[in-house]
Design an enzyme around this catalytic site. Structure first.
Site, PDB file in Angstrom:
ATOM      1  N   ASP A  76      17.260 -26.778  -7.871  1.00  0.00           N
ATOM      2  CA  ASP A  76      16.992 -27.574  -9.060  1.00  0.00           C
ATOM      3  C   ASP A  76      18.291 -27.995  -9.721  1.00  0.00           C
ATOM      4  O   ASP A  76      18.438 -29.106 -10.212  1.00  0.00           O
ATOM      5  CB  ASP A  76      16.171 -26.764 -10.073  1.00  0.00           C
ATOM      6  N   ASP A 126      21.254 -28.484  -8.375  1.00  0.00           N
ATOM      7  CA  ASP A 126      21.915 -29.587  -7.673  1.00  0.00           C
ATOM      8  C   ASP A 126      21.165 -30.894  -7.890  1.00  0.00           C
ATOM      9  O   ASP A 126      21.763 -31.970  -8.031  1.00  0.00           O
ATOM     10  CB  ASP A 126      22.011 -29.292  -6.173  1.00  0.00           C
ATOM     11  N   LEU A 150      13.287 -35.425 -43.086  1.00  0.00           N
ATOM     12  CA  LEU A 150      14.518 -35.817 -43.766  1.00  0.00           C
ATOM     13  C   LEU A 150      14.208 -36.560 -45.043  1.00  0.00           C
ATOM     14  O   LEU A 150      13.234 -37.302 -45.120  1.00  0.00           O
ATOM     15  CB  LEU A 150      15.324 -36.767 -42.866  1.00  0.00           C
ATOM     16  N   GLU A 197      24.642 -41.050 -37.164  1.00  0.00           N
ATOM     17  CA  GLU A 197      24.027 -41.348 -35.862  1.00  0.00           C
ATOM     18  C   GLU A 197      22.766 -42.166 -36.075  1.00  0.00           C
ATOM     19  O   GLU A 197      22.212 -42.172 -37.186  1.00  0.00           O
ATOM     20  CB  GLU A 197      23.674 -40.034 -35.144  1.00  0.00           C
ATOM     21  N   LYS A 212      19.001 -43.214 -36.318  1.00  0.00           N
ATOM     22  CA  LYS A 212      17.729 -42.535 -36.516  1.00  0.00           C
ATOM     23  C   LYS A 212      16.748 -43.179 -35.541  1.00  0.00           C
ATOM     24  O   LYS A 212      16.339 -44.333 -35.715  1.00  0.00           O
ATOM     25  CB  LYS A 212      17.239 -42.692 -37.960  1.00  0.00           C
ATOM     26  N   ARG A 218       6.423 -31.667 -32.809  1.00  0.00           N
ATOM     27  CA  ARG A 218       6.691 -31.150 -34.130  1.00  0.00           C
ATOM     28  C   ARG A 218       5.436 -30.601 -34.802  1.00  0.00           C
ATOM     29  O   ARG A 218       5.488 -29.605 -35.520  1.00  0.00           O
ATOM     30  CB  ARG A 218       7.305 -32.271 -34.970  1.00  0.00           C
ATOM     31  N   GLU A 276      14.540 -36.619 -30.052  1.00  0.00           N
ATOM     32  CA  GLU A 276      13.494 -37.622 -30.208  1.00  0.00           C
ATOM     33  C   GLU A 276      13.081 -38.198 -28.856  1.00  0.00           C
ATOM     34  O   GLU A 276      13.931 -38.598 -28.058  1.00  0.00           O
ATOM     35  CB  GLU A 276      14.034 -38.745 -31.109  1.00  0.00           C
ATOM     36  N   CYS A 306       5.667 -83.093 -21.619  1.00  0.00           N
ATOM     37  CA  CYS A 306       4.858 -81.898 -21.824  1.00  0.00           C
ATOM     38  C   CYS A 306       5.202 -80.841 -20.781  1.00  0.00           C
ATOM     39  O   CYS A 306       5.179 -81.128 -19.586  1.00  0.00           O
ATOM     40  CB  CYS A 306       3.381 -82.263 -21.724  1.00  0.00           C
ATOM     41  N   CYS A 313       2.127 -80.394 -18.270  1.00  0.00           N
ATOM     42  CA  CYS A 313       1.623 -81.412 -17.342  1.00  0.00           C
ATOM     43  C   CYS A 313       2.638 -82.489 -17.024  1.00  0.00           C
ATOM     44  O   CYS A 313       2.396 -83.325 -16.163  1.00  0.00           O
ATOM     45  CB  CYS A 313       0.347 -82.040 -17.893  1.00  0.00           C
TER      46      CYS A 313
END
Ligand code: IVH
Length: 706
Positions: A42, A44, A92, A125, A127, A148, A185, A430, A433
């Site tokens: 795992d 490696d 926050l 940073e 959010k 959470r 997150e 157009c 068409c």
């Protein structure tokens, strides 16, 4: 093998390396997942993935379609059990402007009894607009993942978290704490979100409103194979329970987390003053559209962990961190293209194709640009044109959206305009068409003159053709037209009349075997269509759906030209520039020449002529009744005004026409009679001024003898 250090990788090497890693990881995925016979550890395997991710982070434009980051999987299904957070997952507090950020910093200092000028560093940073996830690593191994929830207790989403490529199964490094709960997150990138929604729209017709909902919905799937198929990502920005030692600052721990194999946000910065913090906020907001994922602000955290510890929490928010939100209803993004949509009447409406951005909680990727002029000089919210502020593909633009209002592009940031950009040239043909698209004088809208042949207009016009006041075909409404159109059974009006010939038999291509139809309803439809193989000229003209030719005008034209051939000849002459034919038409209509222009445009288009020929091989157009030349009002023009006592205005109008009169809406020198009922106003005044003969209702009844 000797791997080149990623920092020293050139673009060509990076491309080759990403190709190699994609192949190698795919090979090991197959060994592990489908054959259950892994060849490497795992650790490696994770190293391969991390190397791939690190190169991708450095060269995002080289990310392959078959990138291993998009392909993940550990098919485990289990229900969600509850997991208590040993360290609660908090929220926050918010700051909405610079002043509130300054107040936050001042509060921190005050709490810590620090002087105003004592150094105090913060991290800043993005959010991330996603949902929080806590990953528990014991001895470097991922053992549990929890949402959470209410902050104290979340859901066990371990199986799902394992399918996220950014969530390593092992943390690597000799300084990884024995127990480390990484928090961060889960989110979805804009492009992955768009792809997912496109896929979902096709599969189920249901889509997610925004990447945040998509991420939450995908993470909280009971079946982890569903999560596996969803392109989730993860940024680590903090931690919960830790047993072992950590560095002394927020920024140092985050850097360590990156080394251990977690994905941390590359935009994290250190700030030494409120000024720095606000500069960071401004810079990030400016780059918001280019990040490729949704953020809704900046998070500032006190960098020193000892100080964080002293500050602690107030109710459910840390005193040492705050979120500085971005303004919600206006978002900055990139105008990727300008597309032209063709409406029912052939109107060409420019639509902004935007790099997806969340505005007011909804991902916006289209916005109206109103018309040609709007692109030439964008105004503010609903403001008029501003010279020099034209919109070009590649421009960075501001998108505004409030409530249910259709998103609008409200401004352009000229300072970000790509050097090689060129002014947008609004098409004069157009896009659907290829017919001419013309803009009439004084009009903001450019319209396709393709009429019946334009696919966008054609289906709407077909609906109009069969409608009650037009051809009035029983059992063939908008819904049926839409379905026949989809199947290609009806492409133009003539096809309606060929339905029985083409689809009246047996077998799969038979109407009676089509969904929603049976032998009886099919028979009824064919009969209803046959009943409308002969159409009165006025209905036929109205049914064609030519702009400005409403029912009243169609009736007027029918009475004037009397036969289809006469009408068509005159229109073709007008289209060819014949002035006397044009003047004759104007004389009939009297309301300026917008009708003449619309008719000329329609008949000047070869496609329409072909459609008409096809239709006329199926339908007979009945001549209109010649005007009553013997009638008492033959050749006279009558205007009706005021309140009538004995008859409705419609009935009086009918009587007048039966007596050979033309009924007009406005008084002019050409008016012969004004029928004035009670309370006649300006028309009466005008008629008197012009010396026109005014009739009372009794005079009128006496005149026409009814
Ligand atoms: S720190 C104790 N940093 O925002 C501090 N949160 O509104 C915990 N969020 O629940 C949060 N990006 O889900 C932090 N860079 C970031 C974040 C971030 C997004 C979310 C997180 C939190 C919510 C609070």
């Amino acid at each position: 093998m000797g791997e080149i250090d990623i920092d020293g990788l050139g673009e060509d090497d990076a491309r080759a390396e990403l190709a190699r890693l994609a192949g190698e990881i795919a090979y090991h995925d197959a060994r592990y997942h489908t054959e259950d016979a892994p060849e490497i550890s795992d650790r490696d395997y994770d190293a391969l993935r991390r190397r791939n991710a690190a190169i991708e982070a450095k060269f995002p434009h080289l990310i392959r379609e078959d990138s291993p980051t998009h392909r993940v999987g550990a098919p485990v299904a289990e229900g969600f059990s509850k997991i208590a957070h040993t360290v609660p997952m908090l929220s926050l507090g918010n700051a909405f402007d610079g002043e509130e950020v300054a107040e936050f910093a001042a509060r921190v200092r005050k709490f810590l009894k620090m002087d105003e000028d004592a150094p105090l560093a913060f991290t800043a940073e993005p959010k991330i607009d996603g949902l929080a996830l806590s990953l528990r690593y014991e001895n470097g191994n991922l053992v549990q993942a929890a949402t959470r929830g209410d902050g104290r207790e979340g859901e066990n989403v371990t199986a799902n978290a394992r399918t996220i490529a950014d969530v390593p199964r092992n943390l690597i490094g000799d300084d990884v704490p024995e127990i480390f709960e990484a928090r961060g997150e889960v989110y979805m990138s804009h492009t992955d979100f768009a792809d997912l929604n496109a896929r979902m729209a096709e599969e189920s017709g249901r889509v997610f409103a925004n990447p945040r909902n998509a991420a939450a919905g995908s993470l909280r799937q009971l079946d982890s194979t569903v999560t596996k198929a969803r392109p989730l990502r993860f940024f680590a920005y903090g931690w919960g329970e830790v047993q072992g030692t950590l560095a002394e600052t927020q920024s140092a721990v985050i850097a360590a987390m990156g080394r251990w194999g977690l994905t941390v946000n590359p935009r994290m910065n250190r700030c030494d003053s409120v000024e720095d913090m606000l500069d960071y906020h401004r810079a990030l907001e400016a780059d918001r559209a280019d990040l490729g994922y949704d953020i809704d602000g900046v998070v500032y955290k006190v960098d020193n962990l000892a100080l964080q510890g002293r500050l602690g929490f107030r109710s459910r928010e840390p005193r040492w961190a705050i979120a500085h939100k971005f303004a919600a209803e206006v978002a900055t993004t990139v105008l990727e293209a300008i597309e032209i949509q063709v409406g029912r009447t052939g109107s060409l409406t420019p639509v902004a194709k935007l790099r997806p951005v969340t505005v007011g909680g909804v991902v916006v990727s289209n916005a109206t640009l109103h018309n040609e002029d709007y692109i030439k000089g964008i105004g503010g919210k609903g403001e008029p044109l501003r010279e020099g502020r034209d919109l070009r593909p590649g421009d960075t633009v501001q998108v505004y959206r409030a409530g249910d209002v259709i998103p609008k592009v409200v401004d352009v940031d000229l300072s970000k305009r790509p050097k090689n950009s060129a002014a947008f040239i609004f098409p004069d043909t157009c896009p659907q068409c290829g017919s001419d698209a013309v803009r009439e004088e004084g009009e903001a809208v450019r319209r396709c003159v393709g009429g019946l042949i334009c696919p966008a207009q054609a289906v709407e016009r077909l609906k109009h053709f069969v409608s009650r006041n037009a051809a009035d075909i029983d059992g063939l409404g908008a819904k049926q037209i839409e379905a026949f159109w989809q199947d290609g059974w009806i492409k133009q009006a003539a096809d309606i009349y060929m339905l029985e010939e083409r689809y009246g038999g047996d077998g799969l291509q038979a109407l009676k075997n089509k969904e929603g139809w049976g032998p009886r309803s099919a028979e009824n439809l064919f009969r209803a269509i046959d009943e409308r193989r002969t159409l009165p000229l006025d209905r036929f003209l109205f049914a064609l759906g030519i702009r400005h030719v409403g029912e009243g005008t169609a009736a007027l034209l029918a009475r004037s030209y009397l036969s289809w051939d006469a009408f068509r000849n005159a229109m073709e002459a007008i289209a060819a520039g014949d002035k006397s034919a044009h003047d004759a038409l104007i004389d009939i209509h009297r309301t300026g020449d917008s009708l003449a222009k619309a008719l000329a445009a329609f008949f000047g288009e070869a496609h329409n002529q072909d459609s008409l020929d096809a239709l006329l091989s199926q339908v007979t157009v009945e001549d209109a009744d010649p005007p009553n030349v013997e009638g008492v009002l033959a050749g006279k023009t009558v205007v009706i005004t005021g309140t009538l006592q004995h008859k409705s205005r419609d009935e009086v109008k009918k009587d007048a026409e039966a007596a050979g009169a033309k009924v007009s809406g406005s008084v002019s020198a050409k008016t012969d009679y004004l029928l004035a009922g009670e309370k006649a106003g300006s028309k009466l005044k005008k008629a008197e001024e012009l010396g026109i003969k005014v009739l009372t209702e009794d005079d009128w009844l006496a005149l026409i003898g009814t």
